[in-house]
Design an enzyme around this catalytic site. Structure first.
Site, PDB file in Angstrom:
ATOM      1  N   HIS A 161      13.051  91.853  25.499  1.00 49.81           N
ATOM      2  CA  HIS A 161      13.130  90.561  26.002  1.00 49.81           C
ATOM      3  C   HIS A 161      13.268  90.092  27.498  1.00 49.81           C
ATOM      4  O   HIS A 161      12.591  89.584  28.118  1.00 49.81           O
ATOM      5  CB  HIS A 161      14.544  89.944  25.288  1.00 49.81           C
ATOM      6  N   HIS A 177      11.877  88.636  32.674  1.00 46.81           N
ATOM      7  CA  HIS A 177      12.322  88.466  34.047  1.00 46.81           C
ATOM      8  C   HIS A 177      12.435  89.532  35.034  1.00 46.81           C
ATOM      9  O   HIS A 177      13.268  89.932  35.803  1.00 46.81           O
ATOM     10  CB  HIS A 177      14.095  88.400  33.592  1.00 46.81           C
ATOM     11  N   LYS A 223       6.334  78.655  30.997  1.00 44.67           N
ATOM     12  CA  LYS A 223       7.580  78.896  31.200  1.00 44.67           C
ATOM     13  C   LYS A 223       8.289  77.900  32.340  1.00 44.67           C
ATOM     14  O   LYS A 223       7.899  78.231  33.476  1.00 44.67           O
ATOM     15  CB  LYS A 223       8.386  80.535  31.633  1.00 44.67           C
TER      16      LYS A 223
END
Length: 290
Positions: A161, A177, A223
């Site tokens: 993730h 990220h 995003k």
């Protein structure tokens, strides 16, 4: 995060120690170059159309040979292609992948950053002093598979993730990220950088910043606001997020810290005994007047 919540001084001190120990951090303008371009516009949640305020990629240069010559980056890069992008699709972990997970953990555990993080967590009663037990704990936090989508099998883990990214029902980007993965995806034309995010003109980032709030699309999905460290080593991120995760028993840990010149909010979501997601949010940088 509650308004007026002060900076966590103890945590800031520990994270600054980790920052100083990050010998594998890449140098902006030398080891990599970013091209910030324009400020991204507002995109409502669930919308996949965004004005492109950046015609060129975010990364104009990355010294890939240097990355591949450093064990922690080399093993990290090997892990990036081990995951199914969509939640609801059960992950199949092969023997080879299991080995790669362990090689990565072994490599980061040799670094001074992880040794420092381990010592601190032992002191706080949040980790055992035995390195093998600490490694098992890290494995569960980052690599243990869990079911993020109720309809399928075990389809996600903290590492996937946070560092790799995944999509929810093919409609929404989750995670992603990490700057190395962002660069790799951008290089293969899967990611399109749309511009930086800033609240006002004083907030405008610069090319040397090691933290960035940004907007992008990944395989066509937008995003609206993402955030990531830029140029830091994988071991720095694993250490920082692991510490914040283990110090809190809350489902969502939200801490304000001052690391180097950056005032950050570190957000970590818990998924049982594993990380659900974790990311930094840039609040301000003291090389700019606020």
């Amino acid at each position: 995060m509650a308004r007026g919540q002060g900076t966590n001084q103890e945590l800031s001190d520990v994270l600054n120690e980790l920052w100083k120990l990050d010998v594998n951090r890449m140098k902006p303008g030398i080891d990599y170059k970013i091209n910030l371009q324009g400020k991204a516009g507002f995109v409502s949640e669930g919308s996949n159309s965004a004005r492109d305020s950046a015609r060129a990629p975010l990364f104009s240069y990355v010294n890939e040979n240097k990355l591949k010559s450093i064990d922690t980056y080399a093993y990290f890069i090997n892990l990036l292609d081990n995951y199914e992008m969509s939640t609801g699709v059960a992950e199949q972990v092969t023997k080879e992948e299991l080995k790669e997970n362990n090689l990565f953990l072994d490599a980061i555990l040799k670094t001074e950053i992880m040794k420092c993080a381990h010592r601190y967590l032992v002191r706080k009663g949040r980790a055992k002093s035995d390195p093998a037990q600490f490694k098992r704990q890290l494995y569960d936090i980052w690599f243990k598979l869990y079911r993020r989508d109720k309809s399928g099998g075990e389809d996600s883990c903290g590492f996937e993730h946070v560092f790799v990214g995944e999509t929810k029902h093919g409609k929404e980007i989750m995670g992603l990220h990490n700057w190395v993965q962002f660069y790799h995806q951008e290089k293969h034309n899967h990611v399109d950088y749309k511009g930086y995010k800033a609240r006002n003109n004083k907030d405008t980032p610069d090319e040397d910043d090691h933290v960035l709030n940004l907007q992008f699309s990944w395989n066509g999905l937008v995003k609206p606001v993402g955030s990531c460290f830029i140029g830091v080593s994988p071991e720095f991120e694993v250490a920082l997020f692991t510490i914040v995760f283990l110090l809190s028993d809350e489902r969502v840990a939200n801490v304000k810290v001052k690391v180097d010149e950056y005032l950050l909010e570190i957000v970590v979501y818990r998924f049982g005994n594993s990380i659900g997601t974790s990311y930094p949010k840039m609040i301000s940088s003291n090389n700019r007047e606020f």
